[in-house]
Design an enzyme around this catalytic site. Structure first.
Site, PDB file in Angstrom:
ATOM      1  N   SER A   1       0.860  -1.183   0.000  1.00  9.40           N
ATOM      2  CA  SER A   1       0.000   0.000   0.000  1.00  9.40           C
ATOM      3  C   SER A   1       0.891   1.227   0.000  1.00  9.40           C
ATOM      4  O   SER A   1       2.066   1.158   0.386  1.00  9.40           O
ATOM      5  CB  SER A   1      -0.892  -0.004   1.247  1.00  9.40           C
TER       6      SER A   1
ATOM      7  N   TYR B   1      -2.005  -1.332  10.844  1.00  9.55           N
ATOM      8  CA  TYR B   1      -2.108  -1.592   9.407  1.00  9.55           C
ATOM      9  C   TYR B   1      -0.936  -0.982   8.652  1.00  9.55           C
ATOM     10  O   TYR B   1      -0.301  -1.647   7.813  1.00  9.55           O
ATOM     11  CB  TYR B   1      -3.425  -1.048   8.868  1.00  9.55           C
TER      12      TYR B   1
END
Length: 272
Positions: free
Chosen positions: A144, A157
């Protein structure tokens, strides 16, 4: 069951294949490869497998929760039972939760580490030695843009995606002279079910210039994977933002990210 004297058939294994980026990547892979589709739920997987078979492709379905102990062993046993070998691995499965770490459920945050980090690493290590031994194969890890940023408001995360990026870069250097490729796909905001899960089932209505269509994310990621590129960040705006952040003090970035994540958390609370 296959004849043990027959050579193993090469396949592309995709985790988190039932929806979103994983589904799009599976469709692209199935144009050239036999695929193994892995996810927790069966309905989405069965529908995807049916679509692939209708278009003349070959697909196998494995319902498996990769956060559970022994899950990777189940995957490897499945491949062996059907006479398959993993030629390409797409580590797409992952999730995160929005909120301050001390407020969020600890078990949920640890489960995201199990999926985003432990299972990704364990599955990679299960297939990589054979790829190296035969001098062919590839691994596509879905990270990401969060990998390049501090992550207050989604601290666990962001940390898991930083691990995925660092792990991918390390493996790329180790494997590049042995016929094996490693690519890290780093999407920004994408309209998939990810954010709905992250915010407890409430999908944010925010629409920013950073959003990239899921099909474009998968297409750019798959193309980079096939070329053996190390890192791909879909969308010009996302690439520009990440380039700029290299010149911004980390504590400033942390505060900027926290402000954005606080907005997401407030949205979820207002809709609950």
């Amino acid at each position: 069951m296959p004849d043990n004297d027959l050579p193993l058939r090469p396949v592309t294994v995709i985790t988190g294949a039932s929806s979103g980026i994983g589904r799009e990547l599976a469709c692209l892979a199935a144009r050239r490869d036999e695929v193994v589709l892995i996810a927790r739920g069966g309905a989405g997987l069965d529908a995807l497998a049916g679509d692939i078979r209708t278009q003349g492709g070959k697909a196998h379905v494995l319902m498996c929760d990769l956060t559970l102990p022994g899950a990777v062993g189940v995957v490897m046993a499945f491949l062996a039972a059907y006479g398959l070998r993993c030629e390409r691995l797409v580590n797409n499965a992952g999730f995160g939760l929005v909120g301050d770490a001390h407020v969020l459920d600890a078990a949920g945050q640890l489960a995201s580490i199990d999926l985003n980090v432990r299972s990704l690493t364990q599955l990679t290590l299960a297939v990589l030695p054979r790829m190296m031994a035969r001098g062919s194969g590839g691994i596509l890890n879905v990270a990401s843009v969060a990998a390049f940023l501090p992550g207050p408001g989604m601290a666990v995360y962001y940390a898991t995606k930083a691990y995925v990026q660092s792990f991918s870069e390390g493996l790329w250097a180790e494997t590049r002279m042995h016929g094996v490729t490693v690519t890290s796909l780093c999407p920004g905001p994408v309209n998939t079910g990810f954010l709905a899960r992250a915010t407890g089932g409430k999908r944010s209505s925010e629409a920013t210039f950073l959003h990239v269509d899921v099909a474009q994310v998968a297409a750019e990621g798959w193309a980079a994977f096939m070329k053996g590129q190390l890192t791909v960040i879909p969308g010009l705006a996302n690439r520009c933002v990440i380039a700029i952040t290299r010149f911004v003090p980390r504590r400033w970035l942390a505060l900027m990210v926290y402000r954005r994540q606080s907005g997401r958390a407030a949205f979820a609370a207002a809709r609950s």
